[in-house]
Scaffold this motif. Structure first.
Motif, PDB file in Angstrom:
ATOM      1  N   ALA A 143      46.373 -37.706  23.291  1.00 15.96           N
ATOM      2  CA  ALA A 143      45.391 -38.750  23.604  1.00 15.96           C
ATOM      3  C   ALA A 143      44.153 -38.161  24.271  1.00 15.96           C
ATOM      4  N   LEU A 144      44.349 -37.251  25.224  1.00 19.32           N
ATOM      5  CA  LEU A 144      43.207 -36.654  25.919  1.00 19.32           C
ATOM      6  C   LEU A 144      42.405 -35.747  24.987  1.00 19.32           C
ATOM      7  N   GLY A 145      43.091 -34.997  24.128  1.00 22.10           N
ATOM      8  CA  GLY A 145      42.370 -34.153  23.172  1.00 22.10           C
ATOM      9  C   GLY A 145      41.515 -34.961  22.220  1.00 22.10           C
ATOM     10  N   LEU A 146      42.059 -36.054  21.703  1.00 19.35           N
ATOM     11  CA  LEU A 146      41.302 -36.921  20.808  1.00 19.35           C
ATOM     12  C   LEU A 146      40.140 -37.585  21.526  1.00 19.35           C
ATOM     13  N   ALA A 147      40.380 -38.059  22.750  1.00 16.86           N
ATOM     14  CA  ALA A 147      39.312 -38.716  23.508  1.00 16.86           C
ATOM     15  C   ALA A 147      38.154 -37.757  23.749  1.00 16.86           C
ATOM     16  N   GLY A 148      38.470 -36.523  24.133  1.00 19.87           N
ATOM     17  CA  GLY A 148      37.419 -35.549  24.373  1.00 19.87           C
ATOM     18  C   GLY A 148      36.657 -35.189  23.112  1.00 19.87           C
ATOM     19  N   ALA A 149      37.381 -35.035  21.997  1.00 16.15           N
ATOM     20  CA  ALA A 149      36.722 -34.685  20.733  1.00 16.15           C
ATOM     21  C   ALA A 149      35.757 -35.781  20.296  1.00 16.15           C
ATOM     22  N   LEU A 150      36.178 -37.032  20.390  1.00 13.28           N
ATOM     23  CA  LEU A 150      35.306 -38.137  20.013  1.00 13.28           C
ATOM     24  C   LEU A 150      34.068 -38.182  20.905  1.00 13.28           C
ATOM     25  N   PHE A 151      34.276 -38.056  22.208  1.00 17.65           N
ATOM     26  CA  PHE A 151      33.171 -38.178  23.153  1.00 17.65           C
ATOM     27  C   PHE A 151      32.155 -37.064  22.957  1.00 17.65           C
ATOM     28  N   GLN A 152      32.629 -35.822  22.863  1.00 16.65           N
ATOM     29  CA  GLN A 152      31.709 -34.702  22.721  1.00 16.65           C
ATOM     30  C   GLN A 152      30.973 -34.750  21.390  1.00 16.65           C
ATOM     31  N   SER A 153      31.633 -35.253  20.349  1.00 15.69           N
ATOM     32  CA  SER A 153      31.010 -35.286  19.038  1.00 15.69           C
ATOM     33  C   SER A 153      29.892 -36.318  18.965  1.00 15.69           C
ATOM     34  N   VAL A 154      30.150 -37.537  19.399  1.00 16.98           N
ATOM     35  CA  VAL A 154      29.136 -38.586  19.242  1.00 16.98           C
ATOM     36  C   VAL A 154      28.004 -38.448  20.244  1.00 16.98           C
ATOM     37  N   THR A 155      28.254 -37.795  21.386  1.00 23.56           N
ATOM     38  CA  THR A 155      27.170 -37.556  22.336  1.00 23.56           C
ATOM     39  C   THR A 155      26.448 -36.242  22.047  1.00 23.56           C
ATOM     40  N   ARG A 156      27.015 -35.436  21.126  1.00 21.30           N
ATOM     41  CA  ARG A 156      26.466 -34.123  20.790  1.00 21.30           C
ATOM     42  C   ARG A 156      26.203 -33.319  22.062  1.00 21.30           C
TER      43      ARG A 156
END
Length: 364
Positions: free
Chosen positions: A105-118
């Protein structure tokens, strides 16, 4: 869910002209979902899965109450000695399931956040999301027991933290410098509130929740495991749909909009899903720091593939947390510590490295 996304070049062929097939395999799920696959990501994912299985086997077998490796298959199938079955069903099994689910869950949350905020620093940890979720969970558990479920309290706290950070920066979640400053402030206020609730408003329960405040996997049950894995099961269909638009979003809003990704809507959906996943993780294990910051970046470096690398980030997150929990159970230096303390110590060093790198690049 993509293991690594490599964007196909946009064709400029006129109608009726044959278009060359993309130079990578594509996994199609129905008519509307096509997920490009990166061969190196497949190899890395398989290696991570093997390492995760090895760490899981070590978690179940090491220690005085561990199940010997030779008997592990029989115990997993429901046979074996009563003591081994008890250790699996009541002690080691739930803890392992919670560690793996929380790491995913934490890995997915971080990946989504870093990707969409670039933004490599746009992690739920850095912006105080984890601390906000911890404050909401503590408030629900201690001040409103039986009225507000702990996961709902964590979700409300996480959402409030993100909203405050996005509003006070003046630029949303895009500026790294403002994001860090606002995140530090929000995290400090959330942690202060959590400690106030635990130490002043509920002194009789403070000792019980002390480990939770620091992030702990001790004394976990199958109910905790069910909470985080249910959140993951609900999130997977959304992740499959979002994987492509999130990858396009990394190329910029204008290009993403031109390719039909709807950058603003994609960003909102990804942030909301990241908040939900982080809240689910915090509600069962407490605010475990820096897994969501480091897992996506390790996954991207291992795969050398563009895009959010969602599946690899999930595997890296699970491996990091299961390995850290194994260390606090058996390593002499870390033995007995809440797992959040260990991840905080390691992640803090990594955050310092990221800050120096971003400063040298002129992004801070």
């Amino acid at each position: 869910m993509n293991l690594g996304v490599r964007s196909a070049p946009v064709s400029s062929a006129t109608p009726g002209t044959p278009v060359a097939s993309p130079p990578f395999p594509v996994l199609r799920l129905g008519r509307f979902v096509a997920l490009p696959l990166h061969r190196r990501s497949l190899v890395v994912g398989l290696a991570l899965l093997v390492l995760l299985c090895a760490a899981a086997a070590a978690t179940l077998s090491l220690g005085r109450l561990g199940v010997p490796l030779t008997q592990l298959p029989a115990v997993l199938s429901g046979r074996g000695e009563a003591t081994h079955l008890f250790a699996l069903e009541r002690l080691r099994g739930p803890r392992l399931a919670v560690a793996a689910g929380t790491g995913i869950a934490l890995g997915l949350a971080g990946a989504l956040f870093q990707s969409v905020t670039r933004n490599p620093l746009g992690s739920p940890d850095v912006i105080g999301l984890g601390a906000g979720a911890g404050a909401g969970a503590a408030f629900a558990a201690l001040m409103l027991p039986g009225i507000v479920p702990v996961p709902m309290g964590a979700l409300a706290g996480a959402a409030l933290a993100v909203a405050v950070v996005a509003s006070v920066t003046g630029t949303g979640l895009r500026d790294p410098g403002r994001l860090i400053v606002a995140g530090i402030g929000v995290a400090a206020m959330a942690q202060a509130f959590t400690h106030f609730v635990v130490s002043v408003m509920a002194r009789d329960k403070a000792a019980v929740l002390a480990a939770y405040v620091n992030g702990s996997l001790g004394a976990r049950s199958w109910d905790h495991a069910a909470t985080v894995w249910l959140a993951l099961a609900l999130a997977v269909p959304l992740l499959v749909v979002l994987a492509g638009p999130v990858a396009l979003n990394e190329m910029g809003d204008e290009l993403a909009d031109g390719l039909g990704a709807r950058a603003s809507g994609t960003r909102t959906a990804a942030v909301v899903l990241s908040v939900v996943l982080s809240a689910a993780a915090v509600s069962v294990a407490g605010p475990i720091a820096f897994v969501s910051l480091t897992a996506p970046q390790i996954a991207r470096r291992l795969s050398a593939a563009p895009g959010p690398n969602l599946a690899l980030s999930a595997l890296v997150g699970a491996l990091l947390l299961v390995s850290a929990d194994l260390a606090v159970q058996h390593a002499p230096v870390a033995e007995g510590l809440p797992v959040g303390v260990l991840t905080l110590a390691i992640g803090g060093v990594y955050l310092g490295y990221l800050l120096i790198r971003e400063w040298r690049r002129g992004r801070l």
